[in-house]
Design a protein around this motif. Structure first.
Motif, PDB file in Angstrom:
ATOM      1  N   MET A  53      34.601  53.723  17.150  1.00 12.27           N
ATOM      2  CA  MET A  53      33.783  53.751  18.361  1.00 12.27           C
ATOM      3  C   MET A  53      32.833  52.563  18.433  1.00 12.27           C
ATOM      4  O   MET A  53      32.678  51.943  19.485  1.00 12.27           O
ATOM      5  CB  MET A  53      33.010  55.080  18.435  1.00 12.27           C
ATOM      6  CG  MET A  53      32.386  55.326  19.780  1.00 12.27           C
ATOM      7  SD  MET A  53      33.547  55.089  21.172  1.00 12.27           S
ATOM      8  CE  MET A  53      34.575  56.552  20.997  1.00 12.27           C
ATOM      9  N   GLU A  79      32.458  41.664  26.239  1.00  7.94           N
ATOM     10  CA  GLU A  79      32.969  41.471  27.599  1.00  7.94           C
ATOM     11  C   GLU A  79      31.827  41.251  28.589  1.00  7.94           C
ATOM     12  O   GLU A  79      31.908  40.392  29.464  1.00  7.94           O
ATOM     13  CB  GLU A  79      33.808  42.683  28.023  1.00  7.94           C
ATOM     14  CG  GLU A  79      35.129  42.783  27.296  1.00  7.94           C
ATOM     15  CD  GLU A  79      35.978  43.946  27.787  1.00  7.94           C
ATOM     16  OE1 GLU A  79      37.209  43.811  27.833  1.00  7.94           O
ATOM     17  OE2 GLU A  79      35.403  45.011  28.126  1.00  7.94           O
ATOM     18  N   ARG A  80      30.772  42.043  28.437  1.00  6.65           N
ATOM     19  CA  ARG A  80      29.625  41.902  29.348  1.00  6.65           C
ATOM     20  C   ARG A  80      28.908  40.572  29.125  1.00  6.65           C
ATOM     21  O   ARG A  80      28.588  39.854  30.068  1.00  6.65           O
ATOM     22  CB  ARG A  80      28.624  43.042  29.114  1.00  6.65           C
ATOM     23  CG  ARG A  80      28.749  44.189  30.059  1.00  6.65           C
ATOM     24  CD  ARG A  80      27.563  45.122  29.968  1.00  6.65           C
ATOM     25  NE  ARG A  80      27.332  45.602  28.619  1.00  6.65           N
ATOM     26  CZ  ARG A  80      28.015  46.590  28.058  1.00  6.65           C
ATOM     27  NH1 ARG A  80      28.968  47.207  28.729  1.00  6.65           N
ATOM     28  NH2 ARG A  80      27.752  46.979  26.832  1.00  6.65           N
ATOM     29  N   PHE A 140      39.042  41.705  27.500  1.00  9.11           N
ATOM     30  CA  PHE A 140      40.073  41.803  26.476  1.00  9.11           C
ATOM     31  C   PHE A 140      41.231  42.610  27.063  1.00  9.11           C
ATOM     32  O   PHE A 140      41.037  43.436  27.953  1.00  9.11           O
ATOM     33  CB  PHE A 140      39.554  42.555  25.254  1.00  9.11           C
ATOM     34  CG  PHE A 140      38.624  41.770  24.366  1.00  9.11           C
ATOM     35  CD1 PHE A 140      39.059  41.295  23.139  1.00  9.11           C
ATOM     36  CD2 PHE A 140      37.309  41.526  24.741  1.00  9.11           C
ATOM     37  CE1 PHE A 140      38.208  40.582  22.306  1.00  9.11           C
ATOM     38  CE2 PHE A 140      36.453  40.818  23.914  1.00  9.11           C
ATOM     39  CZ  PHE A 140      36.899  40.344  22.699  1.00  9.11           C
ATOM     40  N   SER A 141      42.407  42.386  26.535  1.00  6.70           N
ATOM     41  CA  SER A 141      43.508  43.287  26.866  1.00  6.70           C
ATOM     42  C   SER A 141      43.521  44.408  25.824  1.00  6.70           C
ATOM     43  O   SER A 141      42.924  44.269  24.736  1.00  6.70           O
ATOM     44  CB  SER A 141      44.841  42.537  26.836  1.00  6.70           C
ATOM     45  OG  SER A 141      45.164  42.196  25.497  1.00  6.70           O
ATOM     46  N   MET A 142      44.203  45.481  26.155  1.00  8.95           N
ATOM     47  CA  MET A 142      44.285  46.576  25.179  1.00  8.95           C
ATOM     48  C   MET A 142      44.978  46.122  23.903  1.00  8.95           C
ATOM     49  O   MET A 142      44.597  46.507  22.799  1.00  8.95           O
ATOM     50  CB  MET A 142      44.993  47.775  25.794  1.00  8.95           C
ATOM     51  CG  MET A 142      44.140  48.441  26.856  1.00  8.95           C
ATOM     52  SD  MET A 142      44.852  49.938  27.511  1.00  8.95           S
ATOM     53  CE  MET A 142      44.502  51.088  26.210  1.00  8.95           C
ATOM     54  N   ILE A 185      33.252  45.451  21.489  1.00  7.96           N
ATOM     55  CA  ILE A 185      34.142  44.739  22.418  1.00  7.96           C
ATOM     56  C   ILE A 185      33.572  44.785  23.842  1.00  7.96           C
ATOM     57  O   ILE A 185      33.530  43.771  24.550  1.00  7.96           O
ATOM     58  CB  ILE A 185      35.563  45.364  22.399  1.00  7.96           C
ATOM     59  CG1 ILE A 185      36.206  45.183  21.016  1.00  7.96           C
ATOM     60  CG2 ILE A 185      36.429  44.768  23.510  1.00  7.96           C
ATOM     61  CD1 ILE A 185      36.489  43.748  20.623  1.00  7.96           C
ATOM     62  N   ALA A 186      33.107  45.972  24.251  1.00  5.78           N
ATOM     63  CA  ALA A 186      32.565  46.113  25.609  1.00  5.78           C
ATOM     64  C   ALA A 186      31.329  45.223  25.785  1.00  5.78           C
ATOM     65  O   ALA A 186      31.116  44.642  26.853  1.00  5.78           O
ATOM     66  CB  ALA A 186      32.222  47.580  25.888  1.00  5.78           C
ATOM     67  N   GLU A 187      30.525  45.109  24.738  1.00 10.10           N
ATOM     68  CA  GLU A 187      29.329  44.252  24.820  1.00 10.10           C
ATOM     69  C   GLU A 187      29.728  42.776  24.897  1.00 10.10           C
ATOM     70  O   GLU A 187      29.118  41.998  25.647  1.00 10.10           O
ATOM     71  CB  GLU A 187      28.431  44.506  23.603  1.00 10.10           C
ATOM     72  CG  GLU A 187      27.098  43.785  23.644  1.00 10.10           C
ATOM     73  CD  GLU A 187      26.214  44.202  24.820  1.00 10.10           C
ATOM     74  OE1 GLU A 187      26.332  45.346  25.289  1.00 10.10           O
ATOM     75  OE2 GLU A 187      25.407  43.365  25.262  1.00 10.10           O
ATOM     76  N   LEU A 234      34.673  49.588  19.644  1.00  9.82           N
ATOM     77  CA  LEU A 234      34.890  49.551  21.092  1.00  9.82           C
ATOM     78  C   LEU A 234      33.605  49.161  21.830  1.00  9.82           C
ATOM     79  O   LEU A 234      33.638  48.400  22.799  1.00  9.82           O
ATOM     80  CB  LEU A 234      35.400  50.906  21.590  1.00  9.82           C
ATOM     81  CG  LEU A 234      36.795  51.307  21.105  1.00  9.82           C
ATOM     82  CD1 LEU A 234      37.188  52.662  21.691  1.00  9.82           C
ATOM     83  CD2 LEU A 234      37.837  50.255  21.464  1.00  9.82           C
ATOM     84  N   LEU A 235      32.474  49.670  21.354  1.00  3.79           N
ATOM     85  CA  LEU A 235      31.193  49.288  21.970  1.00  3.79           C
ATOM     86  C   LEU A 235      30.922  47.793  21.759  1.00  3.79           C
ATOM     87  O   LEU A 235      30.384  47.118  22.642  1.00  3.79           O
ATOM     88  CB  LEU A 235      30.052  50.131  21.380  1.00  3.79           C
ATOM     89  CG  LEU A 235      30.048  51.599  21.811  1.00  3.79           C
ATOM     90  CD1 LEU A 235      29.109  52.422  20.930  1.00  3.79           C
ATOM     91  CD2 LEU A 235      29.637  51.751  23.274  1.00  3.79           C
ATOM     92  N   VAL A 238      42.570  44.267  21.705  1.00  4.87           N
ATOM     93  CA  VAL A 238      41.633  45.187  21.051  1.00  4.87           C
ATOM     94  C   VAL A 238      42.314  45.863  19.864  1.00  4.87           C
ATOM     95  O   VAL A 238      41.740  45.987  18.778  1.00  4.87           O
ATOM     96  CB  VAL A 238      41.124  46.245  22.055  1.00  4.87           C
ATOM     97  CG1 VAL A 238      40.295  47.305  21.345  1.00  4.87           C
ATOM     98  CG2 VAL A 238      40.301  45.586  23.146  1.00  4.87           C
TER      99      VAL A 238
END
Lengths: 74, 139
Positions: free
Chosen positions: A34, A44-45, A51-53, A40-42, A37-38, A56
């Protein structure tokens, strides 16, 4: 603006002096699925990228993630 | 009321929703019992009157619990897995204050299925009571 290292430090709780491309989840206690994923999301922002799945899922080390970010910057 | 059932594909940056709520004395007492936070600022009118607030205030986390309602019932609703929230308490909320909870989608990560939502809780009188960020994963 946040750097890749700042985000790795903040989201995966890696001490700044230990951040390196060879780090994997085995080396970082807080690198669980988890938090990853957070992280990666950060990224991206912060870098206004996606990212593509597959990216990831296939990134195995911090260096793998960094390469994806740097490739998008070009 | 049934929760919304938004899929990741249904959600985009800028989407928003809102609802209204106020808290009664019974709500505050119930939350004090559930949480164990019986601090006199929330539970003792005499004590609270002597503070700068002049009366009892609603627990910040009771107000913050409306974020859970937002993500669990509105965006994304049923498919929500609540990952994190950060809250700043800007102004005290008093028993009976009419509140408006508004959430706006700030980012959507397709690869991680993580949606970041900015939450504001305003009093109907205009003051911002709470500002926060919630991160959820859409299952």
């Amino acid at each position: 603006m946040k750097t890749f290292e700042h985000i790795a430090e903040e989201m995966l709780h890696i001490p700044k002096e230990k951040i390196g491309d060879d780090l994997t989840p085995k080396d970082v206690p807080d690198w669980d699925s988890m938090n990853y994923l957070l992280f990666i999301a950060e990224l991206e922002r912060a870098f206004k990228m996606s990212f593509s799945m597959d990216e990831v899922m296939n990134a195995k080390s911090l260096g793998d993630v960094r390469k994806i970010v740097e490739a998008r910057k070009k | 009321m049934k929760p919304a059932d938004l899929k990741l594909e249904d959600i985009k940056v800028g989407d928003s929703a809102s609802f209204e709520r106020s808290f009664s004395e019974a709500d505050v007492v119930t939350f004090a019992t559930l949480s164990g936070d019986t601090n006199p600022l929330h539970t003792d009118e005499t004590y609270a009157q002597a503070t700068k607030f002049g009366r009892r205030i609603v627990h910040g986390m009771l107000v913050g619990s409306l974020v859970s309602r937002f993500v669990g019932m509105h965006i994304p609703g049923k498919r929500c897995l609540f990952l994190s929230e950060s809250l700043s308490f800007k102004h005290p909320v008093f028993i009976g204050d009419a509140l408006v909870v508004t959430g706006t989608v700030e980012s959507v990560s397709r690869a991680t299925r993580i949606v970041r939502i900015t939450i504001t809780i305003h009093k109907k009188t205009g003051e911002e009571a709470v500002h926060g960020i919630a991160e959820v994963q859409v299952l």
